[in-house]
Each structure stands twice: as C-alpha cells, then as structure tokens.
Design an enzyme around this catalytic site. Structure first.
Site, PDB file in Angstrom:
ATOM      1  CE1 TYR A   4     -53.222 -17.994  39.737  1.00 11.38           C
ATOM      2  CE2 TYR A   4     -52.125 -17.198  41.767  1.00 11.38           C
ATOM      3  CZ  TYR A   4     -51.755 -17.356  40.527  1.00 11.38           C
ATOM      4  OH  TYR A   4     -51.316 -17.105  39.945  1.00 11.38           O
TER       5      TYR A   4
ATOM      6  CG  ASN B 108     -55.887 -19.171  37.442  1.00  5.21           C
ATOM      7  OD1 ASN B 108     -55.297 -18.187  36.280  1.00  5.21           O
ATOM      8  ND2 ASN B 108     -55.397 -20.068  37.801  1.00  5.21           N
ATOM      9  CD  GLU B 109     -53.646 -22.760  34.421  1.00  7.14           C
ATOM     10  OE1 GLU B 109     -53.907 -23.590  34.872  1.00  7.14           O
ATOM     11  OE2 GLU B 109     -53.433 -22.413  34.054  1.00  7.14           O
TER      12      GLU B 109
ATOM     13  CG  ASP C 172     -49.692 -21.917  26.482  1.00 11.91           C
ATOM     14  OD1 ASP C 172     -49.965 -21.509  25.449  1.00 11.91           O
ATOM     15  OD2 ASP C 172     -47.979 -22.611  26.575  1.00 11.91           O
TER      16      ASP C 172
ATOM     17  NE  ARG D 234     -50.505 -20.565  22.089  1.00 14.71           N
ATOM     18  CZ  ARG D 234     -49.863 -21.256  21.951  1.00 14.71           C
ATOM     19  NH1 ARG D 234     -49.647 -22.063  23.234  1.00 14.71           N
ATOM     20  NH2 ARG D 234     -48.647 -21.671  21.560  1.00 14.71           N
TER      21      ARG D 234
ATOM     22  CD  GLU E  42     -50.377 -19.839  37.179  1.00 15.29           C
ATOM     23  OE1 GLU E  42     -50.058 -20.167  36.937  1.00 15.29           O
ATOM     24  OE2 GLU E  42     -50.989 -19.338  37.797  1.00 15.29           O
TER      25      GLU E  42
ATOM     26  CE1 TYR F 231     -48.166 -20.275  41.161  1.00 16.94           C
ATOM     27  CE2 TYR F 231     -46.797 -21.275  40.860  1.00 16.94           C
ATOM     28  CZ  TYR F 231     -47.886 -21.241  41.296  1.00 16.94           C
ATOM     29  OH  TYR F 231     -48.671 -22.729  42.637  1.00 16.94           O
TER      30      TYR F 231
END
Length: 430
Positions: free
Chosen positions: A76, A144-145, A186, A191, A247, A278
């Site tokens: 990361y 990332n996120e 998520d 989504r 992940e 993860y």
C-alpha cells in the site's frame, strides 16, 4: 572468444530466470508467455513506509509465500527513493508479482475535499518511475477506497483523472504498459455504478486498465448465493476490463476456512481474475495468517507498542494458513490462451445521475490537473441533471450467516480502516 561465450551464457541464464510480465487484453490479464493470469495474492505491509527494502525479511517471507501458493503481493505504501532491487528480485525468483499503490500518506485523493494537483501527480510518478523497471511489477493502483460513502461519488472523476494522467505519463516515458487501476470499497449503494464508471467511455486513455474491489462478504459457512458473490458475478458478467478482489478474507466467525476461493477460482473465474487476501502479518485487527513470534506485553521493555513483532521468521497461523494453502494448491484455473482470445466486450455506459446516490452525470469531462472540488466543479460534474431512477436489481449482498454486524465493509472498511490499525501499531516509526 571466452569472454563472448561467457556473456552469451550469462544472457541466456538471465533470460531463463526472467519472470514473464503481466498485461491486459480485453477483460483478462495475460503473461508475456500467453497464459491467462489469476491473482493469488497477499496484502503485505509490515511497516508503514515500505516493506520492500529489507531483503533479509523479504527472503524469509517470499519462501513461505511460495509454500502457501501465492503469486502476488499488494503493497500500500512505498518509498520511491528506497533501494528495492534485492526484494523485487527475491519475489521474482519465486514467481511473485507486485501490485503497488502509487499514493503516499500525504498524496492520496480525498473523498471529503477531492483534488488532483501537480504535487500529487509528481509523487505518483516517482513511485511509477521506481517500480516500472521490475518485470514482476504487475499493476499500479491510483487509489484505495477513496469513495467510502454513498454520497462520495463526486470524488470518482478525480480518481479517473489521476488514472488518465498516469497512463499518459507511462506512455510518454515509453514504459512497459503496466496496468493502472483502482481498489474500491464495497459500498452497496455505489455498486455497480462506480464499477461501470471507471471503465465507461469510448476514450480508452481516460478509462482504467482494471478495477478491483475490497469485499468481505463471504463469512464462515456461507455459499456463492448467500454471500452475495453471485451478485458480484452478475454485476461484472459483461465487464470490459479485468476485475478482481483486491482485499478479502472475513474473520468472523472463526476459523477462516477461505471457502470463497472455491467460487473465485471456480465459477467466477470466467469473469473475475482472482483475489488478494488481507493480510500477511498478524496484528491487533486479527487478519494475519502468519506471525513473527508470540504477542508480548506492550509495556515490556523493548516491546513494540501493540505487542506484535514486524520482523523475523514467519510462522503460519493455524488453521488459517493451511486452510488457504489447501485451496490455492488445488485451484488452478487455466483460463484461455492470449492467442485464442478475441475480446468482444465493449465499455459499459457511464451511469446516469441519480439523486443522493450517484451524482456524476454520465461521462462528464474529467477534472483537469490542478482542479479542486468547488461549486464550479460540482456543477460541471452534476450538470444540474434531474434525478434518474435508481438501478434495478439487488446491488446489496444477501444476508450472510455469521457475518459481522452491520454493513459488510463493517469492521475494516478494507485497507482504509485496516491501515489505520497498522498505523496505530506503528506510530513509533512515524
């Protein structure tokens, strides 16, 4: 003549030991040998700044990762000024690829006040400059996120702008065509809009090369349908770029059986390109599959603040490690040969403006370098479009037996909160 023969011999040995590179064709990853590539990865961030500069530790970990059956690590945060040659060679020697985030602690794209500027670009470029030279660098993440709430979609164009500029930089420097993608939280409300947005549009210079998801949906004795994996498969069934889980690995209820790997490398392997578990190291969050000795009292003299060592000989944690290894050693999808694969899927349509859910108006112009989110940028993103109907169909995972309370992003919001746990344990390095 002897010198010439020696040179040829060394060159031949180098060619034999070289690891095939990874590239994208259509919706799949392929090695330069022409084989489809599926990730069997581990999140690997032992220390906050860079786990790829201590080759003694890399050698110990790489050996056990090979025994596990891994072919990828995700890192990361790295220091682009560090010397990574030894560690990268160590991982290449055992067939392990690197998927690395380009941002640093100070340059990541923020959801609350998104912006994309020259300082961020140069920091991302520095990481790319360093790691593009290694043949086992498989992919770069531009974020990332970044989006972690259903009202965070205004940040999506900034992520896509970063991908656009990094792809242009990669091409201008004539670097290998290393894939550039994004690792998403998520969030059921987003989504599959976010997923489609990152791949949409006819201008491939602005779309991502791959998309990945941090998902902790399959918990305990679940199933393909019960976990929501069947919905993930449905949402990606006609996706035009590679997609994988960046992940995964729910920890409640224990033990972790990793039975989701059967689905990922089974019925999902026609669309999904594998998963990253993860995580490697055991720490306070309880997600590790190895430990470097027993936890000690943090108050003891010389002990790490959280009691978990970050170096040494890795010892598998049972039953997690053997459970994962058992799956990975028996699940080996072959996929399709690159020479026999002719992509036919087209980019998805850019999702329409949906009030209070997805507030980006289709394929709006991306922010230019230096733009900060303000009223003007907000207007250009939303363009005052009237609300549209929300997408039909179930975009949320089905209830999972034994799942942790609340939303499946729940206990860790992926590495977003996972990293916070790491940082708490590491404040003495900072």
């Amino acid at each position: 003549m002897r010198s010439s023969l020696l040179t040829c011999t060394l060159a031949s040995l180098a060619a034999v030991n070289a690891i095939p590179t990874i590239s994208v064709k259509g919706s799949k990853f392929f090695t330069s040998d022409g084989d489809q590539f599926f990730l069997k990865g581990i999140a690997y961030q032992l220390v906050p700044d860079d786990p790829l500069i201590d080759n003694n530790q890399c050698q110990l970990d790489a050996k056990l990762m090979k025994d596990l059956g891994a072919n990828s690590i995700r890192v990361y945060h790295v220091d682009p000024s560090g010397d990574h040659k030894a560690c990268m060679s160590t991982f290449a020697d055992v067939g392990i690829y690197l998927w690395v985030d380009l941002d640093t602690f100070n340059t990541q794209i923020e959801q609350s006040a998104p912006h994309w500027n020259q300082s961020q670009l140069e920091a991302f470029q520095a990481v790319m400059d360093e790691f593009q030279q290694y043949e086992n660098t498989a992919g770069f993440f531009v974020g990332n996120e970044v989006l972690t709430t259903s009202n965070g979609s205004v940040a999506a164009p900034f992520v896509k702008a970063a991908a656009r500029d990094l792809k242009a930089y990669r091409n201008s420097k004539k670097y290998r065509n290393i894939p550039i993608g994004y690792s998403a939280a998520d969030i059921a409300d987003l989504r599959p809009m976010l997923q489609n947005y990152m791949a949409c549009g006819t201008n491939t210079s602005e779309s991502l090369d791959f998309f990945s998801l941090n998902a902790y949906e399959w918990c305990g004795q679940s199933s393909y349908a019960q976990s929501g994996y069947s919905q993930l498969m449905k949402n990606a069934s006609s996706y035009s770029i590679p997609i994988f889980l960046s992940e995964t690995g729910c920890i409640e209820p224990k033990p972790r059986n990793f039975d989701d790997q059967q689905a990922i490398f089974g019925e999902m392997s026609t669309v999904w390109s594998g998963a990253i578990i993860y995580e490697w190291i055991e720490e306070a969050n309880g997600y590790g599959i190895i430990q470097y000795g027993e936890k000690v009292d943090p108050a003891a003299e010389g002990a790490p603040p959280d009691g978990y060592s970050r170096s040494g000989t890795p010892t598998p944690i049972s039953p997690d490690f053997p459970n994962l290894s058992k799956h990975w050693k028996t699940l080996n999808p072959t996929g399709v040969k690159a020479s026999e694969y002719s992509p036919t899927l087209t980019p998805p349509p850019c999702p329409a403006f949906t009030s209070n859910v997805w507030v980006v108006n289709g394929g709006v112009a991306l922010p230019t370098l230096g733009q900060t989110f303000d009223a003007g940028v907000q207007s250009s993103i939303t363009a005052g479009t009237a609300a549209q109907s929300a997408p039909t169909g179930n975009t949320s995972p089905s209830p999972t037996k034994g799942a942790a309370p609340g939303s499946p992003i729940r206990e860790v919001q992926g590495m977003g909160l996972g990293l916070i746990g790491v940082l708490v344990g590491f404040f003495w390095w900072m």
